[in-house]
Design a protein around this motif. Sequence first.
Motif, PDB file in Angstrom:
ATOM      1  N   UNK A  14       0.841  -1.204   0.000  1.00  0.00           N
ATOM      2  CA  UNK A  14       0.000   0.000   0.000  1.00  0.00           C
ATOM      3  C   UNK A  14       0.873   1.250   0.000  1.00  0.00           C
ATOM      4  N   UNK A  15       1.908   1.271   0.835  1.00  0.00           N
ATOM      5  CA  UNK A  15       2.805   2.424   0.896  1.00  0.00           C
ATOM      6  C   UNK A  15       3.459   2.691  -0.458  1.00  0.00           C
ATOM      7  N   UNK A  21       6.399   4.785  -5.735  1.00  0.00           N
ATOM      8  CA  UNK A  21       7.854   4.633  -5.665  1.00  0.00           C
ATOM      9  C   UNK A  21       8.209   3.516  -4.697  1.00  0.00           C
ATOM     10  N   UNK A  22       9.002   2.556  -5.164  1.00  0.00           N
ATOM     11  CA  UNK A  22       9.436   1.480  -4.281  1.00  0.00           C
ATOM     12  C   UNK A  22      10.358   2.020  -3.194  1.00  0.00           C
ATOM     13  N   UNK A  23      11.246   2.949  -3.564  1.00  0.00           N
ATOM     14  CA  UNK A  23      12.194   3.500  -2.587  1.00  0.00           C
ATOM     15  C   UNK A  23      11.481   4.273  -1.483  1.00  0.00           C
ATOM     16  N   UNK A  24      10.551   5.166  -1.871  1.00  0.00           N
ATOM     17  CA  UNK A  24       9.835   5.955  -0.868  1.00  0.00           C
ATOM     18  C   UNK A  24       8.881   5.085  -0.058  1.00  0.00           C
ATOM     19  N   UNK A  31      12.177   0.040   5.962  1.00  0.00           N
ATOM     20  CA  UNK A  31      13.078  -1.021   5.508  1.00  0.00           C
ATOM     21  C   UNK A  31      13.850  -0.501   4.296  1.00  0.00           C
ATOM     22  N   UNK A  32      14.876  -1.222   3.893  1.00  0.00           N
ATOM     23  CA  UNK A  32      15.688  -0.791   2.762  1.00  0.00           C
ATOM     24  C   UNK A  32      14.964  -1.072   1.450  1.00  0.00           C
ATOM     25  N   UNK A  33      15.289  -0.333   0.384  1.00  0.00           N
ATOM     26  CA  UNK A  33      14.688  -0.612  -0.925  1.00  0.00           C
ATOM     27  C   UNK A  33      14.940  -2.039  -1.390  1.00  0.00           C
ATOM     28  N   UNK A  37      12.076  -4.655  -2.316  1.00  0.00           N
ATOM     29  CA  UNK A  37      12.008  -5.299  -3.625  1.00  0.00           C
ATOM     30  C   UNK A  37      11.879  -6.810  -3.483  1.00  0.00           C
ATOM     31  N   UNK A  38      12.632  -7.377  -2.548  1.00  0.00           N
ATOM     32  CA  UNK A  38      12.563  -8.822  -2.322  1.00  0.00           C
ATOM     33  C   UNK A  38      11.183  -9.232  -1.837  1.00  0.00           C
TER      34      UNK A  38
END
Length: 312
Positions: A14-15, A21-24, A31-33, A37-38
């Motif tokens: 949801x975030x 954006x995956x990073x944001x 958690x880390x990007x 992603x994993x």
Amino acid sequence: MALRLEIFDLQLFIHIVEVSSLTQGASRSAISPAAASTRIKNMESTVGARLLNRTPQGVTLTSAGRSLLSHARQVIQQMDHLAFDMCDFRGGLRGQVKVLAHTTSLTEFLPQALSGFLAAHQDVEIELQEALSDDVIRAVSSNEVDIGVVSTPVTTGALWARPFGRNRLVVVLPSQSEFVQLPSITFADTLTAPYVGLSAESALNRFMARVATQLGGEYRPRVQVSTFEAMCRMVEANVGIGIAPISSVERYVKSMNIRYIGLADSWAIREHILVTQHLEALPVLVRNLAQHLADYAQTHLPGPVELSYGNP
């Protein structure tokens, strides 16, 4: 088929979608990007379909992703509801309720309506935001917010709905305006006059702009302010005219050199409606607040608005 998806992963998804954006989205979930992603790849493996399209500009939803988003929001809200209900067994109501309302209800009716409930329940927090009525209906229907207040004309569909007062939009005028002697005026007939409006983000400002477009005109206030009081001050200074609910204007017309006349358009008379999901499906906290607001409206909020010619 049983899917094993973690609550954390649903919230992460949801975030990511909310900010495209995956990073944001990963940052929102702390958690880390790479870890995000994993987790998304594992979710895609579990459901057997791609959920996100990844591009240099960000991420977009696939058809499967849109379906998952709807279910994810429902699951997260149900978990919030579970937490709310469990609080009741620890003594007293506590938690946060999200309320979305159109401009007039937010500024005129909800402050007093909410104050009594908050005074009685010290551990309750309310997140109150403003939106157009159609957007409120969509947000309540999709479980993005708990309670909404809208104004007619609007379709509430299958939502639980109760009356929440009435009001009327009027034209606020400098005392020397050429319109002062009129008993009423249509919105179309005012569009050539300079306007003082609320901020561009306000639901009322967006509503007036939409109506003007439907009439083939344009609503572009020369000055934008954040409150109805500031609007009336600007009108008093002969900067322009304004559109505001009569309940607000009547407070200021006694102390300012301004006048008002009715809008002749049928949409200017606003029936306000309280909406939420059906009460039996709500957590105790949300259900109690919805019932409190409905009861408050029945005993405290105004009935039909009659506006006759003449000002103090």
